[in-house]
Structures are given as C-alpha cells and as structure tokens.
Write an enzyme that holds these catalytic residues in place. Structure first.
Site, PDB file in Angstrom:
ATOM      1  N   LYS A 168      -2.050 -14.036  -8.918  1.00 39.25           N
ATOM      2  CA  LYS A 168      -2.707 -14.768  -7.849  1.00 39.25           C
ATOM      3  C   LYS A 168      -4.155 -14.299  -7.592  1.00 39.25           C
ATOM      4  O   LYS A 168      -4.560 -13.078  -8.081  1.00 39.25           O
ATOM      5  CB  LYS A 168      -2.050 -14.231  -6.593  1.00 39.25           C
ATOM      6  CG  LYS A 168      -2.920 -15.073  -5.406  1.00 39.25           C
ATOM      7  CD  LYS A 168      -2.304 -14.282  -4.170  1.00 39.25           C
ATOM      8  CE  LYS A 168      -3.043 -13.194  -3.465  1.00 39.25           C
ATOM      9  NZ  LYS A 168      -2.897 -12.789  -2.130  1.00 39.25           N
ATOM     10  N   LYS A 178       0.966  -1.026  -0.109  1.00 38.01           N
ATOM     11  CA  LYS A 178       0.135  -0.011  -0.013  1.00 38.01           C
ATOM     12  C   LYS A 178       0.878   1.387   0.289  1.00 38.01           C
ATOM     13  O   LYS A 178       0.558   2.151  -0.741  1.00 38.01           O
ATOM     14  CB  LYS A 178      -0.973  -0.047   1.099  1.00 38.01           C
ATOM     15  CG  LYS A 178      -2.229   0.951   1.194  1.00 38.01           C
ATOM     16  CD  LYS A 178      -3.230   0.386   1.890  1.00 38.01           C
ATOM     17  CE  LYS A 178      -4.444   1.321   1.521  1.00 38.01           C
ATOM     18  NZ  LYS A 178      -5.715   0.916   2.274  1.00 38.01           N
ATOM     19  N   LYS A 191      -9.310 -10.730  -4.467  1.00 36.75           N
ATOM     20  CA  LYS A 191     -10.331  -9.614  -4.694  1.00 36.75           C
ATOM     21  C   LYS A 191      -9.744  -8.180  -4.975  1.00 36.75           C
ATOM     22  O   LYS A 191     -10.354  -7.631  -5.896  1.00 36.75           O
ATOM     23  CB  LYS A 191     -11.160  -9.537  -3.222  1.00 36.75           C
ATOM     24  CG  LYS A 191     -12.091 -10.485  -2.877  1.00 36.75           C
ATOM     25  CD  LYS A 191     -12.134 -10.656  -1.211  1.00 36.75           C
ATOM     26  CE  LYS A 191     -12.323 -11.824  -0.772  1.00 36.75           C
ATOM     27  NZ  LYS A 191     -11.959 -12.284   0.589  1.00 36.75           N
TER      28      LYS A 191
HETATM   29  P1  TYM Z   1      -7.834 -13.862   3.600  1.00 34.88           P
HETATM   30  O1  TYM Z   1      -9.316 -13.454   3.885  1.00 34.88           O
HETATM   31  O2  TYM Z   1      -7.199 -12.930   2.413  1.00 34.88           O
HETATM   32  O3  TYM Z   1      -7.929 -15.253   2.716  1.00 34.88           O
HETATM   33  C1  TYM Z   1      -8.529 -16.603   3.526  1.00 34.88           C
HETATM   34  C2  TYM Z   1      -7.481 -17.638   3.102  1.00 34.88           C
HETATM   35  O4  TYM Z   1      -7.573 -17.704   1.597  1.00 34.88           O
HETATM   36  C3  TYM Z   1      -6.213 -17.980   1.429  1.00 34.88           C
HETATM   37  N1  TYM Z   1      -6.146 -17.602  -0.070  1.00 34.88           N
HETATM   38  C4  TYM Z   1      -5.504 -18.227  -1.122  1.00 34.88           C
HETATM   39  N2  TYM Z   1      -4.979 -19.368  -1.302  1.00 34.88           N
HETATM   40  C5  TYM Z   1      -4.234 -19.715  -2.398  1.00 34.88           C
HETATM   41  N3  TYM Z   1      -4.602 -18.896  -3.516  1.00 34.88           N
HETATM   42  C6  TYM Z   1      -5.219 -17.651  -3.500  1.00 34.88           C
HETATM   43  N4  TYM Z   1      -5.198 -17.163  -4.771  1.00 34.88           N
HETATM   44  C7  TYM Z   1      -5.712 -17.339  -2.133  1.00 34.88           C
HETATM   45  N5  TYM Z   1      -6.376 -16.076  -2.131  1.00 34.88           N
HETATM   46  C8  TYM Z   1      -6.546 -16.381  -0.701  1.00 34.88           C
HETATM   47  C9  TYM Z   1      -5.406 -17.305   2.269  1.00 34.88           C
HETATM   48  O5  TYM Z   1      -4.173 -17.459   2.082  1.00 34.88           O
HETATM   49  C10 TYM Z   1      -6.191 -17.287   3.528  1.00 34.88           C
HETATM   50  O6  TYM Z   1      -5.839 -18.475   4.025  1.00 34.88           O
HETATM   51  N6  TYM Z   1      -5.035 -12.430   7.324  1.00 34.88           N
HETATM   52  C11 TYM Z   1      -5.882 -13.552   6.862  1.00 34.88           C
HETATM   53  C12 TYM Z   1      -7.314 -13.856   7.572  1.00 34.88           C
HETATM   54  C13 TYM Z   1      -6.795 -14.005   9.086  1.00 34.88           C
HETATM   55  C14 TYM Z   1      -6.212 -15.190   9.731  1.00 34.88           C
HETATM   56  C15 TYM Z   1      -5.886 -15.237  10.983  1.00 34.88           C
HETATM   57  C16 TYM Z   1      -5.555 -16.295   8.903  1.00 34.88           C
HETATM   58  C17 TYM Z   1      -6.969 -13.424  10.049  1.00 34.88           C
HETATM   59  N7  TYM Z   1      -6.526 -13.944  11.218  1.00 34.88           N
HETATM   60  C18 TYM Z   1      -5.209 -16.057  11.864  1.00 34.88           C
HETATM   61  C19 TYM Z   1      -5.012 -17.384   9.937  1.00 34.88           C
HETATM   62  C20 TYM Z   1      -4.725 -17.292  11.210  1.00 34.88           C
HETATM   63  C21 TYM Z   1      -6.271 -13.032   5.593  1.00 34.88           C
HETATM   64  O7  TYM Z   1      -6.303 -11.987   5.186  1.00 34.88           O
HETATM   65  O8  TYM Z   1      -6.926 -13.987   4.759  1.00 34.88           O
END
Ligand code: TYM
Length: 323
Positions: A189, A110, A192
C-alpha cells in the site's frame, strides 16, 4: 446529504491520498454540504516539530485548493480551529470501550512492533469519530485503510444513541473499488510510513526518477504478463483513459515489451494529469491572504455546525444544568 472527510498533514500528499480520497472530495463537493479539513490534531501523534507541522498544514491547504477544491462549494478548514470537536471527543471517550480501540490497526501495529504508543494514538479513532459526528455527516469518502475507523465511529454513535437518545447521524464510508488501496513503488500500500510514495507535485525530473525505480519482476521481455496482478499496471490505470488502459492490458498479455516502456507512459500521463494543478498551486502560493481567508471562513462555518451538535450531545448527557 452531507459529506465530510479529513486528511493528515504528515507529509506531502501522494497518489494514494489523491486517488483514494482527494479525487472523491472534489467529485462530491457539489452535494448539499461538503466539509473537508486538514487533520493537524491527528498529525500531532507523528509530527513533533512545530514548524514542520505548520508548514505541512499550509502545504495541505494549497494542495487541496490547487487540485480543485472550490471554497464556493466546499467548506475547507483546519481541524484545530474547531475546538468543539475536541470537547465532543471527550464526551465520546467516556462511552468508548477500551476493547474497541485495542482492535484498531494503527495502535495494534505499533504495539506489535514493540514500539510504545502514546494515548493520543490509542484514542485516535475517537477523535476521528468526533470529527465525523460533529457535522452530522452522512457520507465519508476515504481509502480502504480508514474503513475500520468509520465502523468504530458508527459503533460509538450507535451506543451513544442507544443510551442517551438519538443525538448522532450514522455515517457511511464511501470507498472507491478501483482505488481503495493504491500500491506504492514496492507494490505494498502506498504510505508515508512505508517510504514508497510518489507525491502529487514532484518536479518532473524527480517524478521520472521515482517512476523508473518502481519495482518490477525480472521476467524476460517476450513473456506474456498478467496486467491485473501487476502494480505498475495498476498505477498506470489510475491515469489512463479506458482505451489506453485496455491497449496496455493487451500489450501485457501479448508480451514482447519492457516495463521501461510502461514507466515512460506512466511518467508522461502523471505529468499531464498533475502539471496544471502544480501551476495553480504556484499562483495560490503567491496569494497567502486569500488562502488564509478561505480557511478562516471555513472554520467559522464549521464551528457553527459543530457547536450545535455539541450542544445536543451535552444536553443528552446532563451537561447543561442551567438550560
Ligand atoms: P490519512 O491522512 O492517512 O489519509 C488521507 C486519505 O487518503 C487515503 N489513502 C489512501 N487511499 C488509497 N490508497 C492508499 N495507498 C492510500 N493512502 C492514504 C486514506 O484512506 C484517507 O482517506 N485518520 C485519517 C484522517 C482523518 C479523517 C477524519 C478521515 C481524521 N479525521 C474524519 C475521515 C473522517 C487519516 O489518517 O487519513
């Protein structure tokens, strides 16, 4: 073994979320304990509209249950229903070096784009560390993009344990090789923020349309193609059986076929894969009380665990003068 993971309700879930993370949640829910939560506090750094956040959080609960998360095995809850985590986050922040957070990708990207980041985005990985440490999690199933955040969590926990005594369990990320980074419709990748997603519960017509729009190169039909470097093939492989995948790989190598055929096969495979869950979702949608109950029970169980861990941390820091 205790499993934990969180997912942000910043939009409807897409194939990257499912194959990188949600599918692992479901496979791992039979471990000793499994905690999964809807990370609405993290989502506050991007979703600024109250109704939208409420709706997306609700959709997330329906989606996870419809996809096979079973409340008899896994504890499902909403992040903000466990306020102990936010308190733990503050305790951890007092021990987190700025430099560690400055290296984290969400904030760095960002800043590099010249956009102003709020302190919520900057400290986002500390809240994530609190999410994980509050439940003594051993294993955190995630996609590749979250690997760095789990490392930060381990760094913070190690520092805390070194200075304050052994309070936290050190977690490990569980990242699947084959779907660590699911590509989007443009080959980058799937995310969103890149506007290249295919959602899990697209209506069949919309699904077909999106799949037909997946970008491909303009090589002539006859030319043999290498499947392993092609994102359309990678997407197809997520759904196909080993035999179907090998057969498609042979077709690529032989040449003489068009990408349109692969897209048609992909659309059929995706519809067969997520169609039944779409129906289960519609049934759940008609039973909001039951879903509310699941989330309420989940939050109560999660709070019980998180408050005992928070107490350990408070004691180690001298925050319980009365004993
Ligand atoms: P988030 O909400 O962006 O994504 C949720 C999960 O989906 C996986 N993911 C992907 N895996 C493979 N290929 C892709 N293109 C792809 N896009 C998304 C992400 O790796 C994730 O596992 N910060 C985290 C949410 C969170 C969290 C936590 C996760 C908050 N607290 C504690 C684990 C433990 C996040 O933004 O995920």
């Amino acid at each position: 073994m205790r499993v934990l993971s969180g997912i942000q309700p910043t939009g409807r879930f897409h194939w990257g979320n499912y194959f990188g993370a949600i599918r692992q949640y479901i496979d791992l829910q039979h471990e000793d304990e499994a905690y999964y939560f809807i990370a609405n506090l993290h989502a506050l750094t991007t979703v600024r509209d109250r109704q939208e956040l409420e709706q997306l959080s609700w959709d997330a609960a329906l989606d996870l249950l419809a996809l096979g998360l079973d409340p008899n095995h896994a504890i499902l809850f909403v992040q903000s229903d466990v306020p102990e985590v936010s308190e733990l986050c503050w305790l951890l922040m007092t021990m987190t070096p700025m430099g560690l957070l400055e290296r984290c990708h969400a904030y760095k990207e960002k800043k590099e784009k010249g956009l102003t980041a709020d302190s919520g985005l900057f400290t986002y990985p500390v809240l994530m560390a609190a999410d994980i440490l509050a439940y003594d999690a051993d294993i955190v199933p995630v996609g590749e993009d979250q690997g760095q955040h789990i490392e930060v969590c381990r760094d913070i926990a190690q520092k805390f344990n070194h200075h304050r005594g052994e309070v936290f369990v050190l977690p490990k990320a569980k990242i699947l090789d084959q779907s660590a980074k699911v590509p989007g419709t443009d080959g980058e990748k799937m995310s969103k923020s890149y506007n290249n997603t295919i959602e899990l519960f697209e209506e069949p017509k919309q699904l077909k349309k999106k799949i037909m729009r997946i970008q491909t190169d303009s090589r002539p039909m006859d030319e043999p193609k290498e499947p392993q470097t092609d994102h359309l093939f990678q997407l197809y492989s997520l759904f196909a059986s080993v035999d179907d995948r090998d057969e498609m790989a042979d077709l690529y190598r032989r040449g003489g076929f068009g990408y349109g055929e692969v897209k048609k096969s992909l659309a059929a495979a995706a519809e067969a894969y997520f169609g039944p869950a779409r129906e289960r979702r519609a049934e759940l949608q008609a039973q909001p009380e039951q879903v509310r109950q699941i989330l309420g029970d989940g939050a109560a169980m999660a709070r019980k665990k998180a408050s005992s861990v928070l107490k350990r941390a408070q004691e180690a820091m001298g925050l319980c003068p009365g004993g």
